[in-house]
Design an enzyme around this catalytic site. Structure first.
Site, PDB file in Angstrom:
ATOM      1  N   LYS A 213       0.837  -1.197   0.000  1.00 38.88           N
ATOM      2  CA  LYS A 213       0.000   0.000   0.000  1.00 38.88           C
ATOM      3  C   LYS A 213       0.878   1.256   0.000  1.00 38.88           C
ATOM      4  O   LYS A 213       0.663   2.186  -0.758  1.00 38.88           O
ATOM      5  CB  LYS A 213      -0.929  -0.017   1.214  1.00 38.88           C
ATOM      6  N   GLU A 219      11.053  -4.307   3.912  1.00 40.30           N
ATOM      7  CA  GLU A 219      11.195  -5.712   3.494  1.00 40.30           C
ATOM      8  C   GLU A 219      10.774  -5.880   2.035  1.00 40.30           C
ATOM      9  O   GLU A 219      11.454  -6.529   1.235  1.00 40.30           O
ATOM     10  CB  GLU A 219      10.315  -6.624   4.372  1.00 40.30           C
ATOM     11  N   GLY A 273      -4.275  -2.117   5.353  1.00 41.98           N
ATOM     12  CA  GLY A 273      -3.510  -3.274   4.861  1.00 41.98           C
ATOM     13  C   GLY A 273      -4.154  -4.606   5.212  1.00 41.98           C
ATOM     14  O   GLY A 273      -4.331  -5.477   4.358  1.00 41.98           O
ATOM     15  N   ARG A 274      -4.554  -4.775   6.477  1.00 42.21           N
ATOM     16  CA  ARG A 274      -5.090  -6.080   6.896  1.00 42.21           C
ATOM     17  C   ARG A 274      -6.541  -6.273   6.476  1.00 42.21           C
ATOM     18  O   ARG A 274      -7.131  -7.312   6.732  1.00 42.21           O
ATOM     19  CB  ARG A 274      -4.920  -6.263   8.402  1.00 42.21           C
ATOM     20  N   GLU A 359      -3.137  -6.771  15.200  1.00 46.06           N
ATOM     21  CA  GLU A 359      -2.736  -5.429  14.768  1.00 46.06           C
ATOM     22  C   GLU A 359      -3.909  -4.440  14.960  1.00 46.06           C
ATOM     23  O   GLU A 359      -3.696  -3.249  15.148  1.00 46.06           O
ATOM     24  CB  GLU A 359      -2.292  -5.451  13.298  1.00 46.06           C
ATOM     25  N   HIS A 390      -1.510 -33.424  17.826  1.00 50.73           N
ATOM     26  CA  HIS A 390      -0.301 -34.167  18.197  1.00 50.73           C
ATOM     27  C   HIS A 390       0.807 -33.217  18.594  1.00 50.73           C
ATOM     28  O   HIS A 390       1.981 -33.572  18.555  1.00 50.73           O
ATOM     29  CB  HIS A 390       0.107 -35.070  17.031  1.00 50.73           C
ATOM     30  N   LYS A 497       9.999   0.292  13.373  1.00 53.19           N
ATOM     31  CA  LYS A 497      10.456   0.603  12.012  1.00 53.19           C
ATOM     32  C   LYS A 497      11.426   1.787  12.038  1.00 53.19           C
ATOM     33  O   LYS A 497      12.478   1.755  11.406  1.00 53.19           O
ATOM     34  CB  LYS A 497       9.262   0.964  11.120  1.00 53.19           C
TER      35      LYS A 497
HETATM   36  O1  F6P Z   1       3.544  -3.614   9.762  1.00 48.70           O
HETATM   37  C1  F6P Z   1       2.585  -2.663   9.585  1.00 48.70           C
HETATM   38  C2  F6P Z   1       1.991  -2.672   8.223  1.00 48.70           C
HETATM   39  O2  F6P Z   1       1.708  -1.339   7.921  1.00 48.70           O
HETATM   40  C3  F6P Z   1       0.740  -3.530   8.095  1.00 48.70           C
HETATM   41  O3  F6P Z   1      -0.375  -2.931   8.631  1.00 48.70           O
HETATM   42  C4  F6P Z   1       0.671  -3.740   6.632  1.00 48.70           C
HETATM   43  O4  F6P Z   1      -0.218  -4.761   6.270  1.00 48.70           O
HETATM   44  C5  F6P Z   1       2.131  -4.042   6.345  1.00 48.70           C
HETATM   45  O5  F6P Z   1       2.850  -3.179   7.214  1.00 48.70           O
HETATM   46  C6  F6P Z   1       2.551  -3.829   4.926  1.00 48.70           C
HETATM   47  O6  F6P Z   1       2.387  -2.494   4.533  1.00 48.70           O
HETATM   48  P1  F6P Z   1       2.467  -2.078   3.007  1.00 48.70           P
HETATM   49  O7  F6P Z   1       1.343  -2.733   2.288  1.00 48.70           O
HETATM   50  O8  F6P Z   1       2.373  -0.591   3.001  1.00 48.70           O
HETATM   51  O9  F6P Z   1       3.785  -2.553   2.473  1.00 48.70           O
END
Ligand code: F6P
Length: 534
Positions: A213, A219, A273-274, A359, A390, A497
């Site tokens: 987003k 990452e 995002g979620r 979250e 198990h 972050k």
């Molecule tokens: O870790 C926080 C967060 O903002 C989540 O809410 C989100 O799903 C994820 O990082 C990834 O964010 P983006 O889609 O901006 O890369």
């Protein structure tokens, strides 16, 4: 969401909350769930609801008809209906960020009148049309890599909500996969997962979907840059536009990365995002199961939206699940909550729900900036049973704390093999948790009285998955309304972050650490020393 005025009242100050506590102490605390079955006729029929394809049996909880009445009163006292309408009408219910939270608009129809006052709502349908064209061109062999070979591998690069949703849903809907398209996902930021994958797939036939987003999550961007340099090295810089699509709210960043206009899919700023699987973040899902099935997934989610918006409390599945969760963790005293899916296809669903719940609800400050007065931090965990039987089920049965379970169980046979094995196990576990058993040998005593819900449906299909996703989204929303917290922000994540950003130079470039923490200082020295010596 409650407005500031509404949320100014702590739930614990409400008459209904006080009655709930008294009722629990007087009528339930000294009873067992099993004894309630003996004293109440038709309990299993009464504590059971349906919504579209989903059925919920919540009779194996330490509650009765009176508890449900008090739950209903509590929801009225927190003005749940008004909060739901605030969400559907596009009010800025994500208060700190001053944005609406409009994931429901992503699957709505014009006639639902969702957020008609929001200007960019019609972008939802035009984006879906663009997704449809892209998917159909892909399936007809018209999306090709730089050497002209048809794309067969989709690699989603994303993390959190930009990864868990696509991976979970694609795994769940394996029976709907289109031939010749394979899905892969890379999320961890160290590059190892990506390089391992790149050594296994044919790059000429690979399309990367950079799903982010913000388009600035470290990452994701690190992995995207590695993938881009691998493609560039192999096929030259002109090849980039053939191998990368972008899904983001950040059009400038997608453009700067080298993603061609036709391969850019925008998600609105008002999609969290979620909560984003129904947005263009679902493009990989649409590529793998086809746009027709993706639309069925959206229809399933919409069906649950309509149920949540219009069903009275006693029939309202998300509200019932939310109230049971709050009751179990705040009054009965549960330690955490397990989601156990008796179906291999749904093995990633607990991880998906973990982000959605933790979250959204892991907050200690309310919308009115006061401390929360209830325990909001119920840990959500789980996995695909019967693997868990198990492994960790021992703790569910005889551990010192009670952990309520949501069992998720399809009825029809899974794939080619009969599913009765899963059904037998699911029902047996739910009963054993509640009944327990006595024995002359102390180590063989099961106390029982452990609550569980069973969510049943015929088989996992796009419509059913859409319903399940929206069911839990609305459950979380209802919990947030009662806690008085904003489920749509995640400021806690931001601190780690920004600290990571400030430490990057110390480790990448060996610049001395200027912070105050002696442990961090020592660890940086150890890492840098070991680098020098390697
Ligand atoms: O870790 C926080 C967060 O903002 C989540 O809410 C989100 O799903 C994820 O990082 C990834 O964010 P983006 O889609 O901006 O890369």
């Amino acid at each position: 969401m409650p407005s500031k005025k509404l949320s100014a009242r702590y739930p614990t100050d409400l008459d209904s909350w006080k009655s709930l506590k008294v009722h629990y102490g007087d009528d339930l605390k000294n009873k067992t769930i099993a004894s309630l079955f003996c004293s109440e006729q038709n309990r299993a029929t009464k504590l059971f609801v349906r919504s579209n394809d989903l059925k919920l049996d919540y009779s194996k909880n330490l509650l009765n008809h009176k508890t449900i009445k008090i739950f209903e009163k509590l929801l009225k006292e927190v003005s749940i209906k008004e909060s739901i309408e605030s969400m559907f009408s596009g009010e800025n219910i994500n208060t700190f960020e001053k944005k609406p939270a409009l994931h429901v608009a992503l699957r709505s129809k014009l006639s639902d009148q969702v957020a008609l006052n929001i200007d960019d709502i019609s972008d939802v349908w035009s984006t879906q049309e663009r997704m449809e064209r892209f998917v159909s061109t892909l399936h007809s062999g018209g999306v090709c890599g730089s050497t002209g070979k048809k794309i067969k591998n989709i690699v989603n690069i994303g993390i959190g909500g930009s990864e868990l949703g696509p991976s979970m849903s694609i795994s769940a809907l394996r029976d709907y996969w289109i031939d010749d398209i394979r899905f892969h996902s890379v999320s961890n930021g160290d590059g190892v997962e990506l390089l391992d994958l790149l050594s296994e797939i044919e790059l000429e036939e690979t399309l990367f979907m950079i799903s982010s987003k913000s388009f600035n999550t470290k990452e994701t961007i690190n992995n995207a840059i590695i993938a881009r340099s691998v493609i560039e090295e192999r096929f030259g810089s002109r090849s980039i536009k053939h191998h990368f699509t972008g899904i983001s709210n950040n059009e400038i960043a997608m453009h700067e990365f080298g993603i061609q206009q036709d391969y850019q899919f925008k998600i609105a700023d008002w999609v969290g995002g979620r909560f984003s699987l129904c947005s263009a973040i679902g493009l990989s899902l649409a590529c793998v199961i086809g746009m027709q099935n993706f639309r069925k997934f959206l229809e399933g989610a919409r069906a649950m939206d309509m149920h949540f918006r219009h069903a009275p409390f006693v029939e309202n599945m998300p509200m019932i699940l939310a109230m049971i969760a709050i009751f179990n963790s705040n009054i009965v005293g549960a330690a955490s909550q397990a989601i156990l899916t008796y179906n291999t296809r749904l093995k990633l669903f607990p991880a998906y729900l973990q982000q959605l719940h933790m979250e959204s609800l892991g907050k200690n400050i309310r919308i009115d900036e006061k401390k929360v007065c209830l325990d909001t931090s119920c840990v959500i965990w789980g996995g695909a049973a019967s693997d868990g039987q198990h492994s960790y089920y021992q703790l569910l049965h005889q551990g010192t704390k009670s952990i309520p379970v949501d069992f998720i169980l399809p009825i029809s046979k899974a794939s080619q093999v009969d599913n009765y094995y899963n059904q037998v196990n699911c029902l047996a576990q739910s009963e054993a948790l509640m009944e327990g058993s006595s024995s002359e040998r102390k180590e063989q005593i099961y106390d029982g009285n452990r609550p569980s819900n069973v969510i049943l449906f015929d088989r996992i299909s796009p419509e059913v998955l859409g319903q399940l996703v929206a069911l839990y989204e609305h459950k979380v929303f209802t919990q947030a309304v009662i806690y008085g917290v904003n489920p749509f922000d995640q400021f806690g994540v931001e601190l780690g972050k920004s600290l990571a950003d400030s430490l990057a130079d110390c480790i990448e470039k060996g610049i001395p650490y200027k912070g105050k923490n002696s442990s961090t200082k020592k660890l940086i020295e150890l890492i840098n020393d070991s680098k020098k010596n390697s």
